[in-house]
Design a protein around this motif. Structure first.
Motif, PDB file in Angstrom:
ATOM      1  N   HIS A 207       0.848  -1.222  -0.125  1.00  0.00           N
ATOM      2  CA  HIS A 207      -0.120   0.119  -0.001  1.00  0.00           C
ATOM      3  C   HIS A 207       0.822   1.407   0.179  1.00  0.00           C
ATOM      4  N   ALA A 208       0.464   2.312  -0.496  1.00  0.00           N
ATOM      5  CA  ALA A 208       0.932   3.626  -0.495  1.00  0.00           C
ATOM      6  C   ALA A 208      -0.128   4.695  -0.542  1.00  0.00           C
ATOM      7  N   PRO A 209      -0.043   5.817   0.285  1.00  0.00           N
ATOM      8  CA  PRO A 209      -0.912   6.716   0.307  1.00  0.00           C
ATOM      9  C   PRO A 209      -1.037   7.658  -1.240  1.00  0.00           C
ATOM     10  N   ALA A 210      -2.340   7.795  -1.586  1.00  0.00           N
ATOM     11  CA  ALA A 210      -2.519   8.455  -2.978  1.00  0.00           C
ATOM     12  C   ALA A 210      -1.905  10.056  -3.018  1.00  0.00           C
ATOM     13  N   ASP A 211      -1.491  10.425  -1.992  1.00  0.00           N
ATOM     14  CA  ASP A 211      -0.969  11.884  -2.044  1.00  0.00           C
ATOM     15  C   ASP A 211       0.660  11.956  -1.925  1.00  0.00           C
ATOM     16  N   ALA A 212       1.157  10.612  -2.203  1.00  0.00           N
ATOM     17  CA  ALA A 212       2.606  10.363  -2.284  1.00  0.00           C
ATOM     18  C   ALA A 212       2.962  10.346  -3.889  1.00  0.00           C
ATOM     19  N   LEU A 213       4.086  10.681  -4.160  1.00  0.00           N
ATOM     20  CA  LEU A 213       4.612  10.645  -5.638  1.00  0.00           C
ATOM     21  C   LEU A 213       5.173   9.165  -6.010  1.00  0.00           C
ATOM     22  N   THR A 214       4.988   8.180  -5.415  1.00  0.00           N
ATOM     23  CA  THR A 214       5.402   6.955  -5.708  1.00  0.00           C
ATOM     24  C   THR A 214       4.548   6.417  -6.726  1.00  0.00           C
ATOM     25  N   TRP A 215       5.166   6.169  -7.998  1.00  0.00           N
ATOM     26  CA  TRP A 215       4.151   5.910  -9.095  1.00  0.00           C
ATOM     27  C   TRP A 215       3.963   4.518  -9.487  1.00  0.00           C
ATOM     28  N   CYS A 216       4.648   3.574  -8.680  1.00  0.00           N
ATOM     29  CA  CYS A 216       4.779   2.198  -8.990  1.00  0.00           C
ATOM     30  C   CYS A 216       4.884   1.382  -7.594  1.00  0.00           C
ATOM     31  N   CYS A 217       4.591   0.042  -7.571  1.00  0.00           N
ATOM     32  CA  CYS A 217       4.599  -0.827  -6.475  1.00  0.00           C
ATOM     33  C   CYS A 217       6.298  -0.777  -6.155  1.00  0.00           C
ATOM     34  N   PRO A 218       6.819  -0.557  -5.162  1.00  0.00           N
ATOM     35  CA  PRO A 218       8.240  -0.301  -4.786  1.00  0.00           C
ATOM     36  C   PRO A 218       8.732  -1.870  -4.900  1.00  0.00           C
ATOM     37  N   ARG A 219       7.902  -2.966  -4.771  1.00  0.00           N
ATOM     38  CA  ARG A 219       8.567  -4.346  -4.555  1.00  0.00           C
ATOM     39  C   ARG A 219       8.578  -5.026  -6.155  1.00  0.00           C
ATOM     40  N   CYS A 220       7.667  -4.880  -6.781  1.00  0.00           N
ATOM     41  CA  CYS A 220       7.569  -5.557  -8.243  1.00  0.00           C
ATOM     42  C   CYS A 220       7.670  -4.438  -9.332  1.00  0.00           C
ATOM     43  N   ARG A 221       7.671  -3.208  -9.093  1.00  0.00           N
ATOM     44  CA  ARG A 221       7.356  -2.240 -10.163  1.00  0.00           C
ATOM     45  C   ARG A 221       6.377  -2.162 -10.927  1.00  0.00           C
ATOM     46  N   GLY A 222       5.117  -3.083 -10.447  1.00  0.00           N
ATOM     47  CA  GLY A 222       4.031  -2.884 -11.224  1.00  0.00           C
ATOM     48  C   GLY A 222       3.160  -1.713 -11.013  1.00  0.00           C
ATOM     49  N   PRO A 223       1.996  -1.659 -11.804  1.00  0.00           N
ATOM     50  CA  PRO A 223       1.050  -0.646 -11.469  1.00  0.00           C
ATOM     51  C   PRO A 223       0.269  -0.848 -10.219  1.00  0.00           C
ATOM     52  N   TRP A 224      -0.032   0.627  -9.616  1.00  0.00           N
ATOM     53  CA  TRP A 224      -1.071   0.751  -8.797  1.00  0.00           C
ATOM     54  C   TRP A 224      -2.286   0.496  -9.348  1.00  0.00           C
ATOM     55  N   ASP A 225      -3.107  -0.160  -8.185  1.00  0.00           N
ATOM     56  CA  ASP A 225      -4.658  -0.127  -8.303  1.00  0.00           C
ATOM     57  C   ASP A 225      -4.929   0.721  -7.248  1.00  0.00           C
ATOM     58  N   LEU A 226      -6.389   1.261  -7.265  1.00  0.00           N
ATOM     59  CA  LEU A 226      -6.900   2.314  -6.133  1.00  0.00           C
ATOM     60  C   LEU A 226      -7.900   1.497  -5.200  1.00  0.00           C
ATOM     61  N   GLU A 227      -7.731   1.731  -3.870  1.00  0.00           N
ATOM     62  CA  GLU A 227      -8.605   1.132  -3.020  1.00  0.00           C
ATOM     63  C   GLU A 227      -9.624   2.509  -2.907  1.00  0.00           C
ATOM     64  N   PHE A 228     -10.988   2.169  -3.692  1.00  0.00           N
ATOM     65  CA  PHE A 228     -11.733   3.161  -3.551  1.00  0.00           C
ATOM     66  C   PHE A 228     -13.148   2.606  -3.744  1.00  0.00           C
ATOM     67  N   THR A 229     -14.090   2.929  -2.919  1.00  0.00           N
ATOM     68  CA  THR A 229     -15.514   2.223  -3.005  1.00  0.00           C
ATOM     69  C   THR A 229     -16.429   3.336  -3.825  1.00  0.00           C
ATOM     70  N   SER A 230     -16.849   3.134  -4.765  1.00  0.00           N
ATOM     71  CA  SER A 230     -18.089   4.230  -5.475  1.00  0.00           C
ATOM     72  C   SER A 230     -19.237   4.209  -4.771  1.00  0.00           C
ATOM     73  N   GLY A 231     -19.978   5.170  -5.039  1.00  0.00           N
ATOM     74  CA  GLY A 231     -21.381   5.195  -4.344  1.00  0.00           C
ATOM     75  C   GLY A 231     -22.220   5.200  -5.678  1.00  0.00           C
ATOM     76  N   PRO A 232     -23.652   4.703  -5.392  1.00  0.00           N
ATOM     77  CA  PRO A 232     -24.484   4.641  -6.701  1.00  0.00           C
ATOM     78  C   PRO A 232     -24.543   6.110  -7.086  1.00  0.00           C
ATOM     79  N   VAL A 233     -24.931   6.069  -8.307  1.00  0.00           N
ATOM     80  CA  VAL A 233     -25.212   7.478  -9.148  1.00  0.00           C
ATOM     81  C   VAL A 233     -26.905   7.548  -9.304  1.00  0.00           C
ATOM     82  N   SER A 234     -27.568   8.486  -9.060  1.00  0.00           N
ATOM     83  CA  SER A 234     -28.818   8.384  -9.150  1.00  0.00           C
ATOM     84  C   SER A 234     -29.135   9.183 -10.565  1.00  0.00           C
ATOM     85  N   ARG A 235     -29.724   8.546 -11.646  1.00  0.00           N
ATOM     86  CA  ARG A 235     -30.036   9.127 -12.890  1.00  0.00           C
ATOM     87  C   ARG A 235     -30.897  10.269 -12.622  1.00  0.00           C
TER      88      ARG A 235
END
Length: 377
Positions: free
Chosen positions: A12-40
């Motif tokens: 894990h890394a905070p999204a306000d950091a400038l770390t652009w990839c996983c420091p262990r495997c150098r792979g891309p990040w995903d985001l821990e984020f839960t969306s809410g429902p959008v009301s049409r």
């Protein structure tokens, strides 16, 4: 802000950091984020841009600081069963504006928090022009790395927005390597449309717009061009969110399209592989925007297509030429990469109702040579 996570290593890394990839495997990040429902029902009174889907966006705000009115592109019929979404009508003339708006908004917040000195990106053209434009809108210093041979019209557009160009000798992969090396410099924010997951949360608005415009439904099949897979993975995110919130009752099949000349994902998919065993050879193709020999999110792309019940298709340069002429005769001038999906659907019609994206304007590259108007049926 939300947090980054590596799906392989669970780092894990905070999204306000400038770390652009996983420091262990150098792979891309995903985001821990839960969306809410959008009301049409609430959408009629909202801003007419992708920011209208604020419950679904990780940088949600009622008044985004960085916007050019992106999104809300038209959906027009091509046949009785196939419609095209005209994403080449974005402010910088490509769908990449969806993700660039998110990255520039993030970069502006990071600069306000201190520590960010400049933004850098790498691109074969469209992502670079989008990042340059949105950085200009945000007042951010920007450097764009491009491979030699990039369309002069795209280079002119990047320069016009005030970004500094670094032209890399070699292909798209060499350009990416050079940008990643520069991204480790202090104060650099790597606005990568591949490694930073905020970009995917921007591209997912493509599907939210379809859902809204189709009256709370989605088509049976979404046909998407795939190089690095940013539109496809964004589409998969949106489908999961809409289905998870009970806003649609079925998931469309995701059909991924690659150029036959550079199609590592299609080969892996049809071989039953879960990820790439080796990069593809970098052959020239008209579809330069999706000619990616070794996409960093390959495993995620293959998994998303399989989970949807979809497949991979490939198209030749001759098919692209004919499809581009065909669309032009219908009033739609689209760059060669942007017509790949229409070329694929013409060759292999899909079940039910289907939507193809027209991702980039023909004014960016011109008309592909080699096909006469008389040869277009």
């Amino acid at each position: 802000m939300t947090a980054y996570v590596c799906s392989r290593c669970q780092v894990h890394a905070p999204a306000d950091a400038l770390t652009w990839c996983c420091p262990r495997c150098r792979g891309p990040w995903d985001l821990e984020f839960t969306s809410g429902p959008v009301s049409r029902a609430s959408l009629t009174s909202r801003v007419n841009s992708l920011w209208r889907y604020e419950e679904a966006l990780p940088l949600a705000t009622h008044a985004p600081a960085v916007t050019l009115g992106e999104g809300r592109t038209p959906l027009v019929p091509l046949t009785d069963t196939v419609s095209a979404k005209l994403d080449f009508l974005m402010p910088t003339l490509s769908f990449k504006d969806r993700g660039a708006a998110m990255l520039a908004e993030l970069a502006l917040r990071l600069r306000q928090g201190g520590g960010l000195s400049h933004v850098l990106a790498d691109s074969s053209g469209n992502a670079g022009t989008a990042i340059a434009a949105y950085c200009a809108r945000a007042g951010l210093d920007c450097v764009v790395y491009v491979p030699e041979g990039t369309s002069p019209k795209k280079l002119e557009q990047i320069r016009a927005h005030g970004a500094r160009l670094t032209v890399v000798a070699g292909d798209r992969e060499a350009t990416a390597r050079a940008a990643r090396a520069a991204a480790d410099a202090p104060g650099a924010f790597y606005a990568s449309h591949v490694y930073n997951p905020h970009f995917l949360h921007g591209t997912k608005t493509y599907v939210y717009e379809l859902w809204e415009d189709l009256g709370g439904r989605l088509p049976d099949t979404l046909v998407v061009p795939v190089g690095n897979g940013t539109l496809l993975l964004g589409a998969a995110l949106a489908v999961d969110e809409l289905y998870g919130h009970g806003l649609v009752d079925r998931r469309p099949a995701l059909v991924a399209v690659q150029a036959e000349a550079v199609s590592p994902l299609a080969a892996a998919f049809h071989a039953g592989e879960e990820e790439l065993s080796a990069p593809a050879a970098a052959h020239p193709t008209l579809a330069e925007g999706i000619a990616i020999p070794n996409p960093p999110r390959a495993r995620q792309i293959l998994r998303a297509v399989r989970a949807s019940g979809g497949t991979f298709l490939t198209v030749t340069d001759d098919q692209i030429r004919v499809a581009q002429r065909d669309l032009a005769r219908r009033g739609l001038f689209v760059e060669p990469t942007g017509v790949a999906c229409w070329a694929a659907v013409r060759a292999a019609p899909q079940r039910g109702r289907c939507v193809v994206p027209l991702c980039g304007a023909g004014a960016k590259t011109g008309l592909a040579a080699g096909v006469t108007p008389q040869s277009v049926q």
